[in-house]
Design an enzyme around this catalytic site. Structure first.
Site, PDB file in Angstrom:
ATOM      1  CD  GLN A 118      17.058 -51.173  22.777  1.00 45.48           C
ATOM      2  OE1 GLN A 118      16.153 -51.935  23.120  1.00 45.48           O
ATOM      3  NE2 GLN A 118      16.866 -49.873  22.652  1.00 45.48           N
TER       4      GLN A 118
ATOM      5  CE  LYS B 213      17.166 -47.285  25.879  1.00 44.44           C
ATOM      6  NZ  LYS B 213      16.252 -46.623  24.949  1.00 44.44           N
TER       7      LYS B 213
ATOM      8  CG  ASP C 249      24.682 -49.386  23.923  1.00 49.40           C
ATOM      9  OD1 ASP C 249      23.918 -49.591  24.883  1.00 49.40           O
ATOM     10  OD2 ASP C 249      24.403 -48.645  22.963  1.00 49.40           O
TER      11      ASP C 249
ATOM     12  CG  HIS D  10      21.597 -45.276  20.416  1.00 51.76           C
ATOM     13  ND1 HIS D  10      21.936 -44.126  21.064  1.00 51.76           N
ATOM     14  CD2 HIS D  10      20.249 -45.299  20.390  1.00 51.76           C
ATOM     15  CE1 HIS D  10      20.836 -43.491  21.429  1.00 51.76           C
ATOM     16  NE2 HIS D  10      19.797 -44.188  21.034  1.00 51.76           N
TER      17      HIS D  10
ATOM     18  CB  CYS E 171      19.399 -42.673  18.024  1.00 53.32           C
ATOM     19  SG  CYS E 171      18.227 -41.581  18.818  1.00 53.32           S
TER      20      CYS E 171
HETATM   21  C1  LIG Z   1      21.355 -49.320  21.748  1.00 56.17           C
HETATM   22  C2  LIG Z   1      21.141 -48.109  22.608  1.00 56.17           C
HETATM   23  N1  LIG Z   1      22.183 -47.522  23.185  1.00 56.17           N
HETATM   24  C3  LIG Z   1      22.050 -46.445  23.972  1.00 56.17           C
HETATM   25  C4  LIG Z   1      20.828 -45.877  24.209  1.00 56.17           C
HETATM   26  C5  LIG Z   1      20.749 -44.655  25.047  1.00 56.17           C
HETATM   27  O1  LIG Z   1      20.047 -44.850  26.216  1.00 56.17           O
HETATM   28  P1  LIG Z   1      19.614 -43.609  27.118  1.00 56.17           P
HETATM   29  O2  LIG Z   1      18.922 -42.644  26.210  1.00 56.17           O
HETATM   30  O3  LIG Z   1      18.719 -44.195  28.139  1.00 56.17           O
HETATM   31  O4  LIG Z   1      20.871 -43.034  27.699  1.00 56.17           O
HETATM   32  C6  LIG Z   1      19.704 -46.444  23.622  1.00 56.17           C
HETATM   33  C7  LIG Z   1      18.371 -45.839  23.830  1.00 56.17           C
HETATM   34  O5  LIG Z   1      17.644 -45.511  22.951  1.00 56.17           O
HETATM   35  C8  LIG Z   1      19.860 -47.581  22.802  1.00 56.17           C
HETATM   36  O6  LIG Z   1      18.813 -48.157  22.201  1.00 56.17           O
END
Ligand SMILES: Cc1ncc(COP(=O)(O)O)c(C=O)c1O
Lengths: 141, 397
Positions: free
Chosen positions: B192, B215, B189, B112, B353
């Site tokens: 998910q 999430k 990270d 991401h 993303c």
């Molecule tokens: C794999 C992953 N990392 C990071 C994020 C970023 O999360 P947030 O937008 O809540 O900071 C997301 C959210 O879409 C994600 O799917």
């Protein structure tokens, strides 16, 4: 215009877009329109000579509305002088944004006159207009 | 599961975008409202009953998070605004000061933006070198490929536990073991994964972990940075201000508090943290393993139904996470999503993303279905019925 006809004009321009594919020619000026609010990504190149739009071409990966709107917009704008082209674009934007507009100059682009009913499609319909305007603006004294 | 608990579901929507954010149960909404209505006050500040209650409830959530990921100590849990901020804090507060020019950071092309971009910026700033762990044909990470990417300059491996496009689960425990044997830090990270699978930071031996409350049934604007105490203690605050210092004088003398407060400058998102606590209670009540099982079953069911349709390409039928990446053949993903929207079905279209993934997958854009505990097979049946249509493009216009 009835909805079926609108739909078939949009689909025709999506399946067989006008002037799709870029060429290598220094007489063209290029702009990339990477829609910030959606995922469409279109390159547009314009050849302007003597204050007149000689040609516009485009390429990219985009949804049915963006692609067809670009195809239709190109056909309407080629051959116009900058001032008329900007006028057409302004009327087009007015139509999409539900403001008063002069429909006499829009030609086939009138097929998007009800796109406001789908707010999530408005940005797609506006993509080519925004891109072309970016280049044309440089030519307005 | 417990659909009545989710007020959003009364709005007659088929919500399949849980990878983006999840719906909130009544308990989460109620506890947030309860704070605003009944004990609204700042944390760590006042000497009155209400303020003390805020402190207690807020710190109690920290303990809930600790237990949820099995951290050693609650001071290893930092509340942030979300996974994005957590990762930025680690990269800019820790690695910027502990890496040097030429040091290598391993990521993958399936990450991401919030995991990838902070390193991109650091590469520009201090000259670290980003390298990519090769993905298998199924876009997965294997320990073998990790080993192949490691050189004597590798200092960090940073990757998602579960990816947000393909939904594959990475072998974090094996990777950590190998990495630590080679003096390499592991940054995970968990955006998910934490909502979906049991994650024990001690068992997985993770150095830093980032995730978001929204999430996992919680409010937006709250997230967590977990770090092993001795590492977290070296994170330089990128935010300084109230609540994190013990003293400062006009001679520019100042002293900062210990963990966790040092890394939480300013008034935190108190209501959000409180709601997050209720979200964790809710998940615990159902059980994270039941959630995993339920979502995995939905994925299997949906993939098998989708494979009966002859107009659908599914790109990740076999990954364990409950995410399905698909396209209707010859239709741009956004047109499909807009068509589905007309039938009250929420899915996401795009690159999600993960803009580097196309370099490996060869496909730019997909539609993404992502399940959570309240989704049902009946909803999937409806989705299948709507997708079983030869005129999707026409009807998307
Ligand atoms: C794999 C992953 N990392 C990071 C994020 C970023 O999360 P947030 O937008 O809540 O900071 C997301 C959210 O879409 C994600 O799917």
């Amino acid at each position: 215009m009835d909805n079926n006809l609108k739909r078939s004009i949009i689909l025709e321009n999506y399946s067989n877009p006008f002037n799709k594919g870029l060429i290598d020619d220094p007489n063209y000026e290029k702009v990339n329109m990477n829609n910030e609010s959606c995922i469409d990504n279109i390159d547009i190149m314009i050849n302007i000579d003597n204050n007149t739009i000689k040609d516009i071409r485009f390429d990219g990966e985009a949804c049915a509305i963006s692609t067809s709107a670009t195809s239709i917009m190109l056909k309407e704008l080629i051959g116009k002088n900058i001032k008329d082209a900007l006028y057409i674009i302004e009327q087009y934007e007015n139509m999409i944004e539900e403001r008063k507009y002069d429909d006499a100059v829009l030609g086939e682009a009138i097929v998007y006159n009800e796109i406001y009913k789908q707010p999530n499609r408005k940005k797609c319909a506006l993509l080519p207009a925004n891109g072309i305007k970016k280049i044309l603006k440089n030519y307005v004294i | 599961m417990n659909r009545d608990d989710f007020p959003m579901l009364k709005n007659n929507v088929y919500y399949f975008d849980n990878g983006a954010t999840t719906l909130k149960p009544k308990e989460v909404i109620a506890s947030t409202v309860d704070y605003y209505e009944n004990y609204s006050g700042n944390a760590h500040r006042g000497d009155y009953d209400i303020s003390l209650k805020v402190d207690n409830v807020y710190e109690n959530v920290r303990e809930k998070v600790r237990a949820f990921i099995n951290a050693e100590d609650a001071s290893e849990i930092i509340f942030t605004s979300g996974a994005t901020q957590s990762i930025n804090m680690v990269v800019n507060g820790f690695f910027k000061h502990n890496l040097k020019k030429g040091d290598e950071v391993l990521i993958t092309k399936a990450e991401h933006a919030s995991l990838a971009l902070p390193w991109f910026v650091l590469e520009k700033e201090i000259g670290i070198v980003i390298k990519y762990i090769e993905l298998t044909n199924d876009m997965e990470v294997t320990l073998d490929n990790v080993k192949k990417s490691i050189t004597n300059r590798t200092k960090v491996i940073a990757l998602a536990h579960v990816t947000n496009v393909m939904g594959d689960i990475r072998p974090i425990k094996e990777i950590s073991k190998y990495a630590h044997a080679n003096n390499i830090y592991v940054v995970v990270d968990g955006a998910q994964s934490i909502p979906h699978i049991k994650c024990d930071v001690k068992d997985l031996d993770i150095d830093f972990l980032a995730f978001s409350a929204h999430k996992m049934l919680g409010p937006t604007g709250v997230g967590v940075l977990y770090g092993k105490y001795e590492l977290l203690d070296k994170v330089i605050p990128t935010n300084v201000g109230g609540g994190m210092n013990t003293i400062f004088t006009s001679l520019n003398e100042y002293n900062l508090k210990g963990l966790p407060w040092r890394l939480e400058a300013g008034t935190p998102n108190i209501a959000g943290v409180i709601g997050f606590g209720s979200a964790i209670d809710y998940i615990n009540k159902i059980g994270i393993d039941s959630i995993s099982k339920h979502c995995a079953e939905l994925k299997r069911y949906a993939v098998s139904k989708l494979s009966n349709l002859n107009n659908i390409d599914v790109y990740n039928p076999n990954t364990e996470g409950s995410i399905i990446a698909f396209n209707v053949r010859n239709i741009f993903s956004q047109d499909t999503a807009i068509y589905l929207n007309k039938h009250k079905i929420c899915v996401r279209a795009g690159n999600h993303c993960a803009k580097l993934l196309k370099e490996s997958l060869g496909i730019n854009n997909t539609c993404r279905i992502s399940f959570y505990l309240y989704n049902t097979k009946e909803e999937i049946d409806y989705l299948i019925k709507v997708l079983d249509n030869e005129n999707i493009l026409e009807e998307s216009l």
